[in-house]
Scaffold this active site. Structure first.
Site, PDB file in Angstrom:
ATOM      1  N   TRP A 102       0.839  -1.211   0.000  1.00 38.57           N
ATOM      2  CA  TRP A 102       0.000   0.000   0.000  1.00 38.57           C
ATOM      3  C   TRP A 102       0.865   1.248   0.000  1.00 38.57           C
ATOM      4  O   TRP A 102       0.559   2.216  -0.702  1.00 38.57           O
ATOM      5  CB  TRP A 102      -1.012  -0.020   1.140  1.00 38.57           C
ATOM      6  CG  TRP A 102      -2.079  -1.053   0.894  1.00 38.57           C
ATOM      7  CD1 TRP A 102      -2.349  -2.153   1.641  1.00 38.57           C
ATOM      8  CD2 TRP A 102      -2.994  -1.090  -0.222  1.00 38.57           C
ATOM      9  NE1 TRP A 102      -3.373  -2.875   1.066  1.00 38.57           N
ATOM     10  CE2 TRP A 102      -3.786  -2.253  -0.070  1.00 38.57           C
ATOM     11  CE3 TRP A 102      -3.222  -0.278  -1.329  1.00 38.57           C
ATOM     12  CZ2 TRP A 102      -4.789  -2.607  -0.985  1.00 38.57           C
ATOM     13  CZ3 TRP A 102      -4.216  -0.622  -2.249  1.00 38.57           C
ATOM     14  CH2 TRP A 102      -4.982  -1.779  -2.071  1.00 38.57           C
ATOM     15  N   ASP A 171      -2.197   6.598   6.086  1.00 39.29           N
ATOM     16  CA  ASP A 171      -3.236   5.735   5.511  1.00 39.29           C
ATOM     17  C   ASP A 171      -3.636   4.700   6.565  1.00 39.29           C
ATOM     18  O   ASP A 171      -3.009   3.655   6.681  1.00 39.29           O
ATOM     19  CB  ASP A 171      -2.684   5.060   4.250  1.00 39.29           C
ATOM     20  CG  ASP A 171      -3.666   4.054   3.652  1.00 39.29           C
ATOM     21  OD1 ASP A 171      -4.779   3.887   4.198  1.00 39.29           O
ATOM     22  OD2 ASP A 171      -3.305   3.422   2.634  1.00 39.29           O
ATOM     23  N   LYS A 195     -12.763  -1.827   5.838  1.00 41.06           N
ATOM     24  CA  LYS A 195     -12.045  -2.701   6.762  1.00 41.06           C
ATOM     25  C   LYS A 195     -12.624  -2.557   8.176  1.00 41.06           C
ATOM     26  O   LYS A 195     -13.145  -3.507   8.725  1.00 41.06           O
ATOM     27  CB  LYS A 195     -10.542  -2.387   6.775  1.00 41.06           C
ATOM     28  CG  LYS A 195      -9.753  -2.991   5.618  1.00 41.06           C
ATOM     29  CD  LYS A 195      -9.884  -2.248   4.319  1.00 41.06           C
ATOM     30  CE  LYS A 195      -9.203  -2.897   3.144  1.00 41.06           C
ATOM     31  NZ  LYS A 195      -8.125  -2.102   2.579  1.00 41.06           N
TER      32      LYS A 195
HETATM   33  C1  LIG Z   1      -7.564  -1.593   1.386  1.00 46.83           C
HETATM   34  C2  LIG Z   1      -6.480  -0.586   1.483  1.00 46.83           C
HETATM   35  C3  LIG Z   1      -6.303   0.422   0.511  1.00 46.83           C
HETATM   36  C4  LIG Z   1      -7.143   0.507  -0.729  1.00 46.83           C
HETATM   37  O1  LIG Z   1      -8.413   0.861  -0.453  1.00 46.83           O
HETATM   38  P1  LIG Z   1      -9.493   1.127  -1.608  1.00 46.83           P
HETATM   39  O2  LIG Z   1     -10.662   1.580  -0.821  1.00 46.83           O
HETATM   40  O3  LIG Z   1      -9.691  -0.153  -2.328  1.00 46.83           O
HETATM   41  O4  LIG Z   1      -8.945   2.195  -2.490  1.00 46.83           O
HETATM   42  C5  LIG Z   1      -5.293   1.340   0.706  1.00 46.83           C
HETATM   43  N1  LIG Z   1      -4.490   1.293   1.793  1.00 46.83           N
HETATM   44  C6  LIG Z   1      -4.635   0.339   2.736  1.00 46.83           C
HETATM   45  C7  LIG Z   1      -3.726   0.337   3.914  1.00 46.83           C
HETATM   46  C8  LIG Z   1      -5.629  -0.621   2.610  1.00 46.83           C
HETATM   47  O5  LIG Z   1      -5.765  -1.570   3.552  1.00 46.83           O
END
Ligand SMILES: *Cc1c(COP(=O)(O)O)cnc(C)c1O
Length: 359
Positions: A102, A171, A195
């Site tokens: 990521w 993030d 999540k």
């Molecule tokens: C799932 C995830 C993403 C991507 O998320 P989307 O909503 O599919 O764009 C980005 N960063 C992390 C840490 C994630 O777990």
């Protein structure tokens, strides 16, 4: 009906209580004779739902008025572009920590907008640890420092908040609300909902207000944080139902005793699972012990020829979505807030039995 235990990395398990409440309110919200999905986002009912969700989220993380809380679409991936567009001036530079897939995606996107300085990377050991901050090579003139507190795919989690003099951008998609957080250390926090917050389709951004209004001149309206802040995230039609469900999750979390109570449960779940994996002699987790993720637990079998059988039998036992990310293989159990302790117990029982039969 029996509900399965869902270990999906995302879209992930939702609390059963939340789904039941949504079901009960589905056809007739608060006696209005319509579903939340069918309401105008400008209606008094929906505006109340939206602002209660924001307030509950603020309460859960102790977010003060120096910060705006925004509800957007586009997922965390859209934040990979919004962050540089809004915070990095033309010809500027930003610092990024590279701890996994990521982080890498964020770095790749940010390079479209300016110079990216990767301050440290754990690629040398297959992204199995977090480089100590003392080793980071930061730039003097960075617009911000970006990192990924929890790498969902590798199962690597920071056990510290980086010290910076520039705005810290994080993030938090897969670990938001799993543990208490000192939001005042951050310039921007963002998280896709699917999540730990709610269903896919909504993304929460927490931004210090002095960082608003700095977007590049040609930034599209829907990628400009200021536009969302000025319009209570309703410049255009927001994802109303996802916002409502996120609100129900926040309510649920408060009823559980808030973030510090859920953290205790999360710690117990993670300790049990890692404890069993380490003691088993059959399974193993590849991550350095002090940065193992509390939310995403990757594990390998002694013989990867057994992976398919493991997944098939687990699925039959109603333990769903345990396959590792397609890029790394093996297994991964995501044990977010909404995954109950009984799910972890059932998984461990299954793993023990599987190891006995195949060891
Ligand atoms: C799932 C995830 C993403 C991507 O998320 P989307 O909503 O599919 O764009 C980005 N960063 C992390 C840490 C994630 O777990």
């Amino acid at each position: 009906m029996t509900r399965a235990y869902n270990f999906c990395a995302g879209p992930a398990a939702l609390p059963e209580e939340v789904l039941k409440k949504a079901q009960a309110e589905m056809l007739d919200y608060a006696g209005r004779g319509l579903s939340v999905m069918e309401m105008s986002h400008r209606s008094a009912e929906f505006v109340a739902i939206a602002s209660r969700a924001e307030q509950d989220f603020r309460d859960l993380l102790n977010i003060n008025d120096d910060y705006a809380v925004l509800f957007l679409q586009g997922g965390a991936s859209q934040q990979f572009s919004m962050v540089p567009l809004n915070l990095m001036p033309e010809g500027g530079v930003a610092d990024y920590v590279d701890t996994g897939q990521w982080s890498a995606k964020g770095i790749k996107e940010a390079k479209k907008f300016g110079r990216v300085n990767v301050v440290a990377s754990s690629a040398d050991r297959n992204f199995s640890y977090v480089p100590e901050q003392a080793t980071w090579q930061t730039s003097a003139d960075a617009a911000y420092l970006h990192y990924t507190p929890n790498e969902t795919i590798g199962g690597v989690e920071f056990n510290f908040i980086p010290e910076t003099t520039v705005p810290l951008v994080a993030d938090f998609s897969s670990s938001i609300l799993s543990t208490p957080l000192d939001v005042t250390k951050f310039g921007v926090i963002y998280a896709g909902a699917q999540k730990n917050i709610g269903p896919a389709g909504i993304t929460v951004v927490v931004i210090r207000k002095d960082l608003l209004g700095k977007a590049r001149a040609n930034t599209p309206a829907l990628l400009d944080y200021q536009i969302y802040a000025d319009n209570d995230s309703m410049y255009n039609t927001p994802p109303t139902y996802a916002w409502y469900l996120a609100g129900l999750v926040f309510e649920w979390l408060k009823a559980q005793g808030g973030v510090s109570a859920i953290e205790k449960r999360n710690q117990r779940k993670a300790e049990k699972l890692y404890g069993y994996i380490d003691a088993s002699g059959f399974y193993r987790n590849p991550v350095q012990v002090d940065c193992r993720s509390m939310m995403n637990v990757p594990f390998m079998l002694a013989d990867d020829a057994l992976d398919k059988t493991f997944l098939k039998e687990a699925d039959q036992a109603k333990l769903l979505n345990l396959a590792g990310h397609r890029s790394v293989g093996g297994m991964r159990a995501s044990i977010y807030n909404a995954v109950p302790e009984t799910a972890v117990d059932a998984l461990i029982d299954f793993m023990k039995d599987f190891a006995k039969r195949n060891g």
